[in-house]
Design an enzyme around this catalytic site. Sequence first.
Site, PDB file in Angstrom:
ATOM      1  CB  CYS A 244      -0.767  -0.109   1.108  1.00 52.28           C
ATOM      2  SG  CYS A 244      -2.047   1.357   1.079  1.00 52.28           S
TER       3      CYS A 244
ATOM      4  CG  HIS B 165      -3.843  -3.398   2.630  1.00 53.71           C
ATOM      5  ND1 HIS B 165      -2.359  -2.982   3.765  1.00 53.71           N
ATOM      6  CD2 HIS B 165      -3.999  -2.587   2.443  1.00 53.71           C
ATOM      7  CE1 HIS B 165      -2.302  -1.747   3.655  1.00 53.71           C
ATOM      8  NE2 HIS B 165      -3.493  -1.592   3.332  1.00 53.71           N
TER       9      HIS B 165
ATOM     10  CD  GLU C 210      -1.605  -6.464   5.175  1.00 52.40           C
ATOM     11  OE1 GLU C 210      -2.242  -5.652   5.473  1.00 52.40           O
ATOM     12  OE2 GLU C 210      -0.869  -6.432   4.334  1.00 52.40           O
TER      13      GLU C 210
END
Length: 238
Positions: free
Chosen positions: A113, A216, A218
């Site tokens: 990001c 993102h 994750e």
Amino acid sequence: MHKFPVIGLTLDAEEPGGYSKFPWYALRQNYFTAVREAGGLPIALPHDAAAAAAYLALCDGILVTGGAFDVDPALYGDTSLHETVSLKPARTDFELAITRAALAANKPVLGICGGEQLLAVALGGTLIQHIPDSIANALAHEQPNPRDQPGHTIAITADTLLARIVGSAAMAVNSAHHQAVATPGPGAMVNALAPDGVIEGIEHPGYRFALGVQWHPEFKVDTQDIAILRAFVDAARG
């Protein structure tokens, strides 16, 4: 070499209020758990630009995280300042210092990001300060639905590091940004685009591993998100 590659994660910083009456660092837990799942050993890096080289010496790879702030446009040669731009100078100074040091040492760097935008600037690139003012008919890159759900798709450029990692021409991604990369920097290349033409990923083939993604991974909203983190950690094995 460590059994688990040590991955340095840059922290976010906040002024007093909320968690503490004094200034504090923070980072979502899923950054750490995703790095562990990918085979790395995550450690958190406070904002001390003067100690960037010392922190880098402890790490096998650097993950530059996201946050609700922006890189100072002056750092990429833009003399204007959009009214939406929010700065965290100490964080940016540290992240630029450790990213440039990692690139110079050819240690793997993954930017997520805002970290992708920071990587672009470190590579000599430029940013769009506010997507709605620069891109006609832009998507809602600050997606209205939760961040653990996809907001839009991306098209992945063939014959890139990203394409080799995910093995696909498209992914579903979550989106939480009002800025984007405008130019990726000399020698760097774009590896992913949103349907509205906004740059969603960059990489530099001149380094062992220098990859930035605007979403993102994750959160693992796409089945291939974890592959990005695994490829980064594997590169950090040496």
